[in-house]
Design a protein around this motif. Structure first.
Motif: not given
Lengths: 242, 216
Positions: B38-39, B41-49, B102-106
């Motif tokens: 989750x971390x 994924x979350x870091x990439x989810x918030x990332x610039x790409x 998926x939940x932790x990613x958000x």
């Protein structure tokens, strides 16, 4: 030391930097002023590539900053940047704020980095605040810690983006004093500010921008007393009446 | 009759403890997996790409928009048709990791996005690498925002392990099912199951409440 060659930058349709040519020499203190939205902050943010340019070249200390391949980490370690809103790390004490980059970017051992940090805090007159968190400091103190944080990397260039604009009037002096000292020690500085007193005292050159263009450059006395362009004259009269 | 069934229930209580142990195993291995995944994924989810971020966004929506039990069925019954055959226990862990991450990613992405841009800029300007910016500056501050809902999510994930009983993992809920066949006192049996879940979740609920008060 810093060279802009035909630099152009757009934010969408807005032409924020319009064909900028500029050279800043080692040890020079350059003050950049101009109305808001004139591109002055963008100009100095391009120097350490907080902003990317679309056309032209920026060369800092022989490094081509505009090129993708340039070693940004190494370059940024040589450039101190002071923000209008300080941007200290709120979860760290003054000392930790200052030590973070020397320890992790330059791999200086912690004990040495602490010595450097204490030294820099002394330099900005805050040796008693080493264990304070940013929230416990006044705006002026926070900005001085931010300057110390920049200096701890022994930078060759210091960039200041409106360093006193977010401060209460009574705190502006303490920050400017630190900057004046820095200038007198021969630091290469590029300062976005409307502080005329500061400009007159230490600037080697004042650069006036409007709508993304450099409209006028000159010695501070000449610029403030006898501006060559109407726009500069208009701007100076506005900052003087307030 | 009640007393008789209660007596039987006490006799087979060790069976419940085995179920509890399996639940604890699935739960805590999954919490670990989900947190790591989750971390990341979350870091990439918030990332610039933006491309990577969107793909993760689609993944999260798919997982959040479908029932967990369906996801488990897909992994356990449908993947084998494509040649991926998993035992019940690893299948359960895989399904939990996919769903929980998926939940932790958000939650993680929300926390990272709450950090002002200036913090990144200050860290970038001093020459810190992207990993160092995250490690020293952004994530420690984001943890204040992340931690309370994260622990809340842990409680939900522990309870969601009950769903893996459908593929035959012998955990607490499954033990309840099997028991109720022999001891037809549903209320009694499932009360016991409920109490055992509560014993694991309640400390985390207390922790979540505490963190929410402290971080506010």
């Amino acid at each position: 030391m810093i060279q802009f060659k035909n630099v152009n930058k757009w934010f969408g349709k807005l032409h924020v930097l319009n064909d900028i040519n500029l050279e800043i020499k080692k040890g020079e203190v350059l003050v950049v002023c101009g109305p808001s939205g004139s591109g002055k902050s963008t100009l100095i943010r391009c120097i350490n590539r907080l902003e990317k340019i679309q056309e032209g070249e920026i060369i800092v200390n022989k490094n081509p900053v505009h090129k993708r391949s340039s070693n940004l980490t190494k370059l940024r370690a040589q450039i101190g940047f002071v923000f209008q809103q300080f941007h200290l790390y709120p979860h760290m004490t003054s000392l930790q704020n200052i030590m973070l980059a020397p320890v992790n970017v330059k791999n200086i051992p912690k004990s040495n980095a602490e010595k450097i940090a204490i030294e820099k805090l002394e330099q900005v007159g805050l040796s008693d605040k080493s264990d304070s968190y940013p929230a416990q400091l006044s705006g002026g103190q926070q900005q001085r810690v931010a300057i110390a944080r920049g200096l701890a990397m022994s930078p060759e260039i210091m960039l200041f983006d409106e360093p006193t604009s977010a401060l209460d009037p009574e705190m502006i002096g303490e920050v400017l004093d630190v900057m004046v000292n820095l200038a007198s020690e021969g630091m290469t500085m590029c300062v976005v500010t409307h502080e005329m007193g500061f400009a007159k005292k230490v600037a080697d050159r004042v650069l006036f921008m409007d709508e993304g263009k450099i409209i006028e450059t000159g010695k501070p006395d000449e610029f403030f007393d006898n501006p060559k362009t109407e726009r500069a004259a208009d701007f100076i009269s506005k900052i003087l009446t307030h | 009759m009640m007393a008789f069934y209660f007596q039987r229930l006490v006799e087979i209580f060790p069976f419940f403890l085995l179920g509890l142990w399996m639940t604890v195993k699935v739960a805590f291995i999954s919490l670990f997996n989900c947190t790591i995944l989750g971390f990341v994924l979350g870091i990439f989810r918030a990332g610039k790409n933006k491309f990577i971020s969107r793909i993760i966004g689609v993944y999260v929506s798919l997982i959040r928009g479908t029932p967990f039990v369906v996801q488990i069925f897909i992994i356990f019954f449908i993947l084998p048709e494509w040649g991926i055959q998993l035992e019940a226990f690893p299948a359960a862990l895989l399904a939990m990791a996919i769903m929980g991450s998926a939940f932790i990613c958000e939650i993680v992405a929300g926390g990272i996005n709450s950090i002002p841009k200036g913090q990144w800029e200050a860290a970038v300007s001093s020459g810190l690498s992207l990993f160092q910016q995250l490690r020293f500056v952004v994530v420690p501050q984001a943890m204040k925002v992340i931690l309370p809902p994260l622990v809340g999510q842990y409680v939900l994930l522990i309870k969601d392990t009950s769903v893996v009983s459908v593929i035959g993992v012998m955990e607490l809920t499954r033990v309840g099912w099997i028991t109720v066949v022999r001891i037809p006192e549903g209320l009694m049996v499932f009360s016991l199951v409920g109490v055992l879940y509560f014993v694991i979740s309640y400390p985390l609920i207390l922790l979540s409440n505490y963190l929410e008060r402290r971080m506010a």
